[in-house]
Write an enzyme that holds these catalytic residues in place. Structure first.
Site, short mmCIF file in Angstrom:
data_model
loop_
_atom_site.label_atom_id
_atom_site.label_comp_id
_atom_site.label_asym_id
_atom_site.label_seq_id
_atom_site.Cartn_x
_atom_site.Cartn_y
_atom_site.Cartn_z
N GLY A 103 -48.48 2.35 -9.99
CA GLY A 103 -49.48 2.38 -9.03
C GLY A 103 -48.57 1.50 -8.00
O GLY A 103 -47.36 1.68 -7.91
N TYR A 259 -51.02 17.60 -9.91
CA TYR A 259 -49.65 17.78 -10.37
C TYR A 259 -49.17 16.93 -11.29
O TYR A 259 -48.39 17.37 -12.20
CB TYR A 259 -49.02 17.93 -9.01
CG TYR A 259 -47.20 17.77 -9.00
CD1 TYR A 259 -46.60 19.05 -9.18
CD2 TYR A 259 -46.79 16.52 -8.99
CE1 TYR A 259 -45.35 18.62 -9.68
CE2 TYR A 259 -45.49 16.59 -9.33
CZ TYR A 259 -44.76 17.24 -9.18
OH TYR A 259 -43.32 17.36 -9.68
N ASP A 367 -48.27 27.98 -6.46
CA ASP A 367 -47.79 26.69 -6.64
C ASP A 367 -48.82 25.77 -6.58
O ASP A 367 -49.93 26.14 -6.08
CB ASP A 367 -46.44 26.29 -5.65
CG ASP A 367 -45.79 25.60 -6.48
OD1 ASP A 367 -45.80 24.88 -7.36
OD2 ASP A 367 -44.75 25.18 -5.64
N ASP A 368 -48.68 24.58 -7.39
CA ASP A 368 -49.72 23.87 -7.38
C ASP A 368 -49.84 23.18 -6.09
O ASP A 368 -50.86 22.68 -5.54
CB ASP A 368 -49.46 22.52 -8.44
CG ASP A 368 -48.25 21.87 -8.28
OD1 ASP A 368 -47.85 21.12 -7.24
OD2 ASP A 368 -47.13 22.46 -9.07
#
Length: 511
Positions: A103, A259, A367-368
């Site tokens: 994170g 993703y 595409d993502d």
């Protein structure tokens, strides 16, 4: 984005952690590290590069113990090429702590100042993870009764971390002589799950960023760690859990589903694979509104993350689905490579076209997402060079217009192709005949249809709404200013291939 593991087992865990980090390698390719505990001694080895390059047989032999943690790093705060920032981090007081973090803290600079002025603690690197470790250490010291810790004190310390730290953090930590601690920020931005394995010698526990590590290592998933919750597994393999945040709220990062995560993982009881199928189904509706379907001859995914979405989109439009690109799997993700020049060069090394799927055809590439646009531009050029007469482009995610400050390396607005541009302008930038983006509400719907009670997400890179409520223009300007001053790998001193073997604690354990 990083990958973390924590394990409390009945047998040596070095190989288990190594295998788990291999499964999580997609979450970080910059550095890797493993720490294990044997009695009162921590053993730690970490270094730059892929897991397979950091750990050799001699390193593995020097990692004895039946419990430990592992980390693969993808830097978003600090220096990408500074070996000192590889994790796990260690601090000797109080008790001895080793920590791995996934994170990004948004108030790291404020905390670093507090650490120096109020807590009298020295932060040795630019990593926010070291800041987090020292906050936890201070809170444990404040909560401890004399020289002893108990479960209540440990959870009280985590509550103190929640009060002081802002941003995204999923954490695994080892407390010498006590056990394994894992906790998640009050919004649950970054994922964390735990599972168990019943053995004749007792129950083993594994904490991981993604459920896929549990599956491959033979653990049965129990549940996700809740936002704000902490679990503690003592040395007798007793598991304790407690909600440590005052106002927890489920708001996971939606980009994990788009993703970051592997398709075969489950995050917060939502299958990433099924979510991506749903994205493709909803994207098909948007394509119908934008491009005449009879002008599309074939749907081609851009490997690998977009494949489920492209497959479902093709099915919904009743258009043939074909594999037009072959991927070299020995080239890293271009998204996380430092520098535009390296990303551009890597695209051609990573993908090659199957000419027969493009020649004389009107193709829809899926595409993502589109972040910087470098990869998209190169891929459109490749499709045209292979003979495509029309090249349409569809993104399973909305336009990325804003920086992500919670652990994804897209912090500079100037680098984002969608910032300040219309869809038509972006299409012209990447050389496509038409461009279709997923709507933000459709993206959220692709997840909520699988889990109706999960309705709030951190989608800040798409909508500019930062779930922690502490991000303003001044903060973003400061982040971008720091990023602009970062050096490249060639600017760093020393040998970038060095690794480190440390033996920490009350005894060396070695001759």
């Amino acid at each position: 984005m990083c990958g973390i593991l924590g394990v409390m087992a009945t047998t040596p865990v070095n190989q288990l952690l190594y295998d788990g980090l291999m499964v999580l390698q997609h979450r970080g390719q910059d550095a890797a590290g493993i720490a294990t505990a044997e009695g009162n001694t921590f053993h730690l080895h970490k270094g730059p590069g892929l897991v397979r390059d950091v750990f050799r047989t001699r390193n593995m032999r020097a990692l004895p113990g039946n419990w430990g943690i592992g980390h693969v790093r993808y830097p978003t705060a600090g220096s990408a090429w500074n070996f000192a920032e590889a994790q796990p981090f260690y601090v000797n007081s109080p008790f001895g702590l080793v920590l791995g973090h996934n994170g990004n803290l948004t108030n790291a600079e404020q905390l670093k100042d507090e650490m120096f002025r109020l807590d009298r603690r020295h932060i040795n690197t630019n990593s926010d993870s070291e800041v987090l470790l020292n906050v936890l250490a201070h809170e444990l010291q404040a909560a401890a009764s004399g020289y002893e810790l108990d479960v209540d004190a440990i959870f009280q310390a985590v509550a103190g971390v929640h009060r002081r730290c802002r941003g995204a953090y999923a954490v695994v930590a080892m407390i010498s002589g006590y056990g394994l601690l894992a906790f998640r920020d009050p919004h649950g931005i970054r994922p964390l799950i735990y599972g168990e394995n019943k053995t004749p010698e007792g129950t083993e526990y594994l904490v991981s960023s993604e459920s896929v590590a549990l599956d491959t290592l033979g653990f049965q998933a129990v549940r996700d760690i809740e936002p704000g919750e902490a679990i503690f597994i003592d040395l007798n393999h007793n598991l304790h859990s407690r909600q440590c945040a005052q106002q927890p709220m489920y708001a996971p990062c939606i980009f994990e589903y788009v993703y970051l995560a592997r398709p075969d993982t489950v995050i917060d009881n939502v299958s990433v694979y099924e979510a991506r199928l749903a994205m493709g189904e909803l994207l098909a509706e948007k394509v119908k509104e934008t491009i005449p379907v009879d002008e599309i001859d074939v749907v081609i995914p851009i490997p690998d993350s977009s494949r489920p979405s492209a497959m479902q989109l093709a099915h919904a439009l009743d258009i043939p689905f074909r594999e037009g690109f072959v991927k070299n799997r020995y080239v890293g993700r271009t998204f996380i490579m430092p520098g535009q020049a390296m990303r551009r060069k890597s695209v051609r090394q990573k993908l090659n076209t199957c000419g027969q799927e493009f020649k004389g055809k009107r193709v829809l590439l899926v595409d993502d997402s589109i972040v910087r646009g470098t990869t998209s531009r190169e891929i459109v050029e490749m499709a045209r060079a292979a003979g495509a007469t029309k090249v349409y482009f569809a993104s399973a995610a909305p336009p990325v217009r804003f920086p992500n400050v919670y652990g994804i390396d897209m912090p500079t607005r100037a680098e984002l192709i969608a910032t300040g541009r219309t869809d038509a302008q972006i299409a012209a930038e990447i050389g496509a005949d038409a461009l279709v983006y997923q709507d933000i509400e459709a993206l959220k719907q692709s997840i909520t249809k699988l889990r109706p009670d999960l309705t709030v997400f951190d989608a800040s890179c798409f909508d500019g709404c930062y779930i922690t409520g502490d991000i303003d223009e001044y903060y973003l300007d400061a982040v971008e200013g720091k990023r602009g001053g970062k050096g490249s790998k060639s600017d760093e001193d020393g040998d970038g291939k060095a690794s480190q073997q440390l033996v920490l604690g009350l005894a060396s354990g070695q001759d």
